[in-house]
Write a protein that holds these residues in place. Structure first.
Motif, PDB file in Angstrom:
ATOM      1  N   THR A  42       0.817  -1.221   0.000  1.00  9.87           N
ATOM      2  CA  THR A  42       0.000   0.000   0.000  1.00  9.87           C
ATOM      3  C   THR A  42       0.845   1.263   0.000  1.00  9.87           C
ATOM      4  O   THR A  42       0.414   2.306  -0.488  1.00  9.87           O
ATOM      5  CB  THR A  42      -0.909   0.013   1.236  1.00  9.87           C
ATOM      6  OG1 THR A  42      -0.113  -0.097   2.427  1.00  9.87           O
ATOM      7  CG2 THR A  42      -1.908  -1.138   1.177  1.00  9.87           C
ATOM      8  N   SER A  43       2.083   1.169   0.545  1.00  7.06           N
ATOM      9  CA  SER A  43       2.936   2.359   0.596  1.00  7.06           C
ATOM     10  C   SER A  43       4.402   2.056   0.342  1.00  7.06           C
ATOM     11  O   SER A  43       5.236   2.959   0.387  1.00  7.06           O
ATOM     12  CB  SER A  43       2.805   3.041   1.970  1.00  7.06           C
ATOM     13  OG  SER A  43       3.237   2.160   3.007  1.00  7.06           O
ATOM     14  N   THR A  44       4.718   0.794   0.089  1.00  6.74           N
ATOM     15  CA  THR A  44       6.115   0.420  -0.144  1.00  6.74           C
ATOM     16  C   THR A  44       6.210  -0.577  -1.286  1.00  6.74           C
ATOM     17  O   THR A  44       5.241  -1.261  -1.634  1.00  6.74           O
ATOM     18  CB  THR A  44       6.750  -0.212   1.104  1.00  6.74           C
ATOM     19  OG1 THR A  44       6.049  -1.414   1.428  1.00  6.74           O
ATOM     20  CG2 THR A  44       6.751   0.756   2.268  1.00  6.74           C
TER      21      THR A  44
ATOM     22  N   GLN B 119       0.273   4.926  -8.264  1.00  9.41           N
ATOM     23  CA  GLN B 119       0.455   5.174  -6.843  1.00  9.41           C
ATOM     24  C   GLN B 119       1.608   6.127  -6.525  1.00  9.41           C
ATOM     25  O   GLN B 119       1.605   6.762  -5.468  1.00  9.41           O
ATOM     26  CB  GLN B 119       0.686   3.846  -6.111  1.00  9.41           C
ATOM     27  CG  GLN B 119      -0.480   2.892  -6.238  1.00  9.41           C
ATOM     28  CD  GLN B 119      -0.352   1.721  -5.271  1.00  9.41           C
ATOM     29  OE1 GLN B 119      -0.254   1.919  -4.066  1.00  9.41           O
ATOM     30  NE2 GLN B 119      -0.349   0.519  -5.820  1.00  9.41           N
TER      31      GLN B 119
ATOM     32  N   PRO C 137       9.936   2.904   0.453  1.00 10.17           N
ATOM     33  CA  PRO C 137       8.694   3.693   0.525  1.00 10.17           C
ATOM     34  C   PRO C 137       8.415   4.387  -0.814  1.00 10.17           C
ATOM     35  O   PRO C 137       9.337   4.811  -1.515  1.00 10.17           O
ATOM     36  CB  PRO C 137       8.983   4.719   1.627  1.00 10.17           C
ATOM     37  CG  PRO C 137      10.123   4.127   2.414  1.00 10.17           C
ATOM     38  CD  PRO C 137      10.939   3.359   1.428  1.00 10.17           C
TER      39      PRO C 137
END
Length: 369
Positions: free
Chosen positions: A24-26, A83, A42
């Motif tokens: 989701t973030s990495t 993203q 990240p």
């Protein structure tokens, strides 16, 4: 999702196969053989290296690190782009370019501040501090330089006009206009045979008329008005002030471009003097000085008013009289100011008809500058 790639740690030359997992973030990078997570990058630190996608292969890295990973999975790249904002435009490079642009803008701003703010103020301070004898020497050097570069600024190399009768008439007019005038140095007025309708003031009391101005003037009183105006610039040391400003600005630019000899400063200073780009305030002060000077010498001030009006009428023509003066605004206002001033005493001719003729023929004999 998971994709296959090759990881380079920044130390070993050979990469090793890895699995790339998009969270989701990495972006997790795991050893393909053991499944052990090597590193997790990240999204905020993730960047695509320059070059974009080549033959389906793209390269990812983390900011400020030498490690990188290569991958050819189009689906992974598509999801990363969604993203990670600006991934393939290279955030790190954009930030670096932004810093460069910021520093460049600051440098340009600082240079502009020095040229348009500090240099003029410094010129004002130095003008009152420079000894008149030093200013005379400066004017002599500027005259030499102006002669040297005249082929670049004019149609041809200028020549000094030295016809004896014409010079005598010129000296007579100068003496008449400047009588009882208290200046820190003597006036030195000359005529150059050059294809320009102009007159300029150099530092140290030097005034140069270009012959076209004399030839296109209808009366000697018009020439006398221009002379009085230029004497106003002498009295106010405007030539020195303008030279210091031009040379100071050119000197700053010379430091940047490496003009160690100062040649650019000399050329720019001479060109600025040729164009006589005085401020509106300096022009107004020189006009008022000229009105009083002409009145005190019993020269018709209204002739100078007619001169301004003629400039306004002919400014658009190729043979316009005194294009230099025509570049200044409010010609009608300046003419009206001359008429409003008028003469407080009797009016006498500046020269006899024969002397005026001699002055117009001053360039019958010339010499090299």
């Amino acid at each position: 999702m998971m994709a296959k790639g090759r990881y380079f740690d920044g130390h070993a030359a050979r990469g090793r196969p890895v699995d790339l997992t998009l969270g989701t973030s990495t972006l997790a990078i795991s050893d393909s053989d053991t499944g052990r997570v090597i590193v997790a990058w990240p999204f905020a630190d993730l960047r695509a290296l320059p070059g974009g996608v080549k033959d389906g292969m793209f390269t990812l890295a983390r900011m400020k690190e030498a490690a990188r990973v290569e991958c050819s999975d189009a689906a992974l790249l598509r999801d990363l782009r969604r993203q990670v904002r600006g991934l393939t435009r290279g955030p790190a490079r954009r930030r670096g370019a932004g810093r460069v642009a910021l520093w460049a803008g600051a440098a340009v701003g600082a240079l502009a501040l020095m040229i348009f703010g500090l240099v003029p103020r410094l010129a004002e301070r130095l003008t009152v501090l420079i000894d008149p004898q030093v200013e005379i020497a400066m004017g002599d050097q500027v005259r030499v330089r102006l002669g040297d570069i005249s082929p670049m600024l004019l149609d041809d190399r200028a020549r000094a006009c030295v016809d004896p009768a014409g010079q005598k008439a010129l000296d007579r007019m100068v003496a008449r206009i400047s009588r009882n005038l208290d200046l820190p140095y003597p006036l030195r007025v000359e005529v150059w045979d050059a294809n320009m309708v102009n007159a300029i003031t150099l530092p140290g009391g030097r005034i140069i008329f270009f012959n076209d101005l004399i030839q296109q003037s209808d009366t000697v009183e018009e020439v006398a008005g221009v002379l009085a105006h230029e004497i106003g610039h002498v009295a106010h040391r405007d030539g020195l002030r303008l030279s210091l400003r031009a040379a100071g600005s050119a000197g700053l630019l010379g430091l940047i471009v490496g003009d160690a000899t100062g040649g650019a400063a000399a050329v720019i200073a001479a060109e600025q003097l040729l164009n006589a780009s005085y401020t509106r305030g300096a022009e107004t002060a020189a006009d008022r000085f000229a009105f009083d000077l002409l009145d005190g010498a019993n020269v018709d001030v209204s002739a100078f008013a007619g001169f301004f009006e003629k400039i306004g009428q002919q400014a658009g023509e190729p043979s316009a009289i005194m294009e230099h003066f025509a570049t200044h605004p409010d010609l009608d206002l300046r003419a009206q100011q001359a008429r409003d001033h008028g003469n407080t005493g009797p009016i006498r001719p500046v020269l006899t008809p024969q002397q005026w003729s001699d002055l117009r023929n001053i360039c019958d004999s010339t010499r090299r500058l």
